[in-house]
Write an enzyme that holds these catalytic residues in place. Structure first.
Site, PDB file in Angstrom:
ATOM      1  N   CYS A 147      -5.204  -6.805   2.072  1.00  0.00           N
ATOM      2  CA  CYS A 147      -4.756  -6.503   0.709  1.00  0.00           C
ATOM      3  C   CYS A 147      -3.562  -5.538   0.756  1.00  0.00           C
ATOM      4  O   CYS A 147      -3.638  -4.481   1.371  1.00  0.00           O
ATOM      5  CB  CYS A 147      -5.902  -5.877  -0.082  1.00  0.00           C
ATOM      6  SG  CYS A 147      -5.402  -5.423  -1.735  1.00  0.00           S
ATOM      7  N   GLY A 265       1.954 -19.303   0.968  1.00  0.00           N
ATOM      8  CA  GLY A 265       3.137 -20.150   0.966  1.00  0.00           C
ATOM      9  C   GLY A 265       2.911 -21.612   0.646  1.00  0.00           C
ATOM     10  O   GLY A 265       3.828 -22.412   0.763  1.00  0.00           O
TER      11      GLY A 265
HETATM   12  C1  LIG Z   1      -3.289 -12.450  -8.324  1.00  0.00           C
HETATM   13  C2  LIG Z   1      -3.682 -12.367  -6.884  1.00  0.00           C
HETATM   14  C3  LIG Z   1      -4.879 -11.744  -6.556  1.00  0.00           C
HETATM   15  C4  LIG Z   1      -5.283 -11.691  -5.223  1.00  0.00           C
HETATM   16  N1  LIG Z   1      -6.474 -11.096  -4.920  1.00  0.00           N
HETATM   17  C5  LIG Z   1      -6.926 -11.149  -3.639  1.00  0.00           C
HETATM   18  C6  LIG Z   1      -8.224 -10.656  -3.319  1.00  0.00           C
HETATM   19  O1  LIG Z   1      -8.963 -10.161  -4.160  1.00  0.00           O
HETATM   20  N2  LIG Z   1      -8.621 -10.763  -2.021  1.00  0.00           N
HETATM   21  C7  LIG Z   1      -7.856 -11.337  -1.045  1.00  0.00           C
HETATM   22  O2  LIG Z   1      -8.282 -11.436   0.094  1.00  0.00           O
HETATM   23  N3  LIG Z   1      -6.620 -11.811  -1.343  1.00  0.00           N
HETATM   24  C8  LIG Z   1      -6.155 -11.735  -2.605  1.00  0.00           C
HETATM   25  N4  LIG Z   1      -4.927 -12.266  -2.910  1.00  0.00           N
HETATM   26  C9  LIG Z   1      -4.163 -12.989  -1.867  1.00  0.00           C
HETATM   27  C10 LIG Z   1      -4.457 -14.490  -1.965  1.00  0.00           C
HETATM   28  O3  LIG Z   1      -5.788 -14.768  -1.597  1.00  0.00           O
HETATM   29  C11 LIG Z   1      -3.523 -15.331  -1.076  1.00  0.00           C
HETATM   30  O4  LIG Z   1      -3.822 -15.047   0.278  1.00  0.00           O
HETATM   31  C12 LIG Z   1      -2.050 -15.057  -1.326  1.00  0.00           C
HETATM   32  O5  LIG Z   1      -1.777 -15.075  -2.698  1.00  0.00           O
HETATM   33  C13 LIG Z   1      -1.146 -16.061  -0.625  1.00  0.00           C
HETATM   34  O6  LIG Z   1      -1.373 -17.373  -1.064  1.00  0.00           O
HETATM   35  P1  LIG Z   1      -0.391 -18.163  -2.055  1.00  0.00           P
HETATM   36  O7  LIG Z   1       0.939 -18.295  -1.365  1.00  0.00           O
HETATM   37  O8  LIG Z   1      -1.070 -19.485  -2.269  1.00  0.00           O
HETATM   38  O9  LIG Z   1      -0.279 -17.358  -3.315  1.00  0.00           O
HETATM   39  C14 LIG Z   1      -4.473 -12.270  -4.225  1.00  0.00           C
HETATM   40  C15 LIG Z   1      -3.252 -12.854  -4.554  1.00  0.00           C
HETATM   41  C16 LIG Z   1      -2.860 -12.906  -5.867  1.00  0.00           C
HETATM   42  C17 LIG Z   1      -1.533 -13.557  -6.181  1.00  0.00           C
END
Ligand SMILES: Cc1cc2nc3c(=O)[nH]c(=O)nc-3n(C[C@H](O)[C@H](O)[C@H](O)COP(=O)(O)O)c2cc1C
Length: 403
Positions: A147, A265
């Site tokens: 995080c 991504g």
């Molecule tokens: C709004 C938001 C909330 C997220 N909350 C968490 C979380 O609670 N725990 C976690 O491990 N990752 C969290 N992430 C990361 C996502 O799980 C993910 O790994 C990251 O957004 C990259 O993926 P993407 O390119 O599909 O957005 C969060 C990401 C976003 C955008």
């Protein structure tokens, strides 16, 4: 039709497309929406004992930015940047376990694998939260060592701060994995020098799999006001991050052979295929689901299936890691046959665009015609900038000049 089933740490997934831990999985209600899309699984929003990280979710702020990093209004480009802050699950751990159990009932009915996600503030709380998670009947746990926000917050030694400290990461992994019976996945941060090294450390400490990789921290601003968007630093990502993520997916896959779930991504089915060919068994989606809605997960699954059918792959398992295995070392590349650019005279307009981008000075005008000389090493840049498709080709060079 291609078989989409995969096994991950002994758990069956009906397909490899899963929702990442984030707002689309932040309540039983939201998780049920994911489950109804036909997704193979989901990672629940991270539960924590950090009150600061629970409060942060109440101050959640997000902006989609365009390619110039202006805030989008309505039209979001494919290569968007998602800039924002949120915390972890707002509920106390006790309340959260009830949400999880409710979601688990629905997940079991729809053959959707539910993964719990944990972030503690002490070694003891990582262990306690993981045990509480196991008691709900969940079959996989993800430890969120990635995080991006705790580094900016005082008193929250979670997330990225753990993922950047090899000793802390190993210790927590070791203590959790010896305390629970179910497999534990470690979600890593990209904000370390060597992700393979960190993956190796958590694997040695007992981690069964890794999630590669959480988001970066960024700084995006408005030059008209001279102020950062949403008041300051925030997590940053989007489909443009994919090559950076795939570097680590492929490196960890080839170096360690540990099961990988890929995130950070993915925009569409093609990205999901790229993640799998780089070595991921499961592919997690987040910000694109927040943009397009839950139903979009179904489209990604369909896209992967259609691709496999078109290419004649009987099973999705056959594509895992194929591109990572095909990647050559720099030493191996030395024995590749030399290439050289070749101008197709009938198509060349003599615009000289290629000359502007040839920094090996291999292109000259001879007798009024753009000509490739012996200095060409086949780098290929001219084939990209040439405005006429097919007017410059790359050919293996046995004898010069090419024929
Ligand atoms: C709004 C938001 C909330 C997220 N909350 C968490 C979380 O609670 N725990 C976690 O491990 N990752 C969290 N992430 C990361 C996502 O799980 C993910 O790994 C990251 O957004 C990259 O993926 P993407 O390119 O599909 O957005 C969060 C990401 C976003 C955008």
């Amino acid at each position: 039709m291609a078989d989409l089933k995969v096994q991950f740490c002994g758990v069956n997934f009906k397909n490899p497309i899963i929702a990442a831990s984030a707002e689309p999985t932040l309540s039983a209600r939201n998780m049920k929406q994911v489950i109804r899309t036909g997704a193979g699984g989901l990672v629940a929003k991270t539960v924590t004992d950090s009150e600061a990280m629970r409060r942060l979710t109440r101050m959640s702020k997000w902006r989609y930015l365009d390619e110039e990093h202006n805030v989008c209004r309505g039209k979001i480009p494919r290569l968007f940047t998602f800039y924002g802050r949120t915390g972890l699950a707002e509920e106390t751990p006790e309340e959260w376990m009830k949400e999880l159990k409710e979601a688990q009932t629905s997940a079991l009915k729809h053959d959707c694998a539910l993964i719990g996600s944990v972030a503690g503030t002490t070694v003891e709380s990582w262990v306690t939260l993981s045990k509480m998670m196991e008691d709900t009947g969940i079959r996989l746990i993800e430890l969120n060592f990635g995080c991006p926000h705790p580094s900016e917050m005082k008193g929250t030694p979670t997330g990225m701060l753990v993922g950047q400290d090899k000793n802390a990461a190993s210790d927590i992994t070791h203590q959790v994995t010896r305390s629970v019976k179910i497999p534990v996945i470690i979600k890593l941060t990209p904000q370390v020098a060597d992700v393979v090294d960190m993956a190796r450390a958590v694997q040695s400490a007992g981690g069964s799999a890794v999630t590669i990789i959480n988001r970066f921290v960024g700084f995006c601003l408005d030059i008209e006001t001279g102020r950062p968007y949403i008041h300051g630093w925030a997590g940053v990502g989007g489909p443009w991050v994919k090559p950076l993520t795939l570097r680590w997916v492929s490196k960890v896959y080839t170096a360690l052979g540990i099961p990988i779930t890929g995130t950070n991504g993915v925009y569409d089915w093609k990205d999901a295929v790229e993640f799998m060919m780089s070595g991921a068994t499961l592919v997690q989606l987040c910000s694109v689901v927040m943009l397009k809605g839950y139903g979009y997960l179904g489209k990604v699954i369909k896209g992967v299936e259609e691709f496999l059918d078109r290419k004649g792959y009987p099973s999705v398992r056959e594509i895992i890691g194929v591109a990572a295995k095909a990647a050559m070392s720099y030493e191996e590349m030395e024995s590749l046959p030399r290439e050289c650019a070749l101008i197709v005279r009938e198509l060349c307009t003599n615009c000289k665009r290629c000359m502007r981008s040839c920094f090996y000075n291999a292109i000259e005008v001879k007798e009024g015609e753009v000509t490739i000389g012996e200095a060409c090493r086949g780098c290929g840049i001219c084939t990209c900038v040439c405005p006429v498709p097919g007017a410059i080709l790359l050919r293996h060079l046995c004898v010069y000049p090419p024929s």
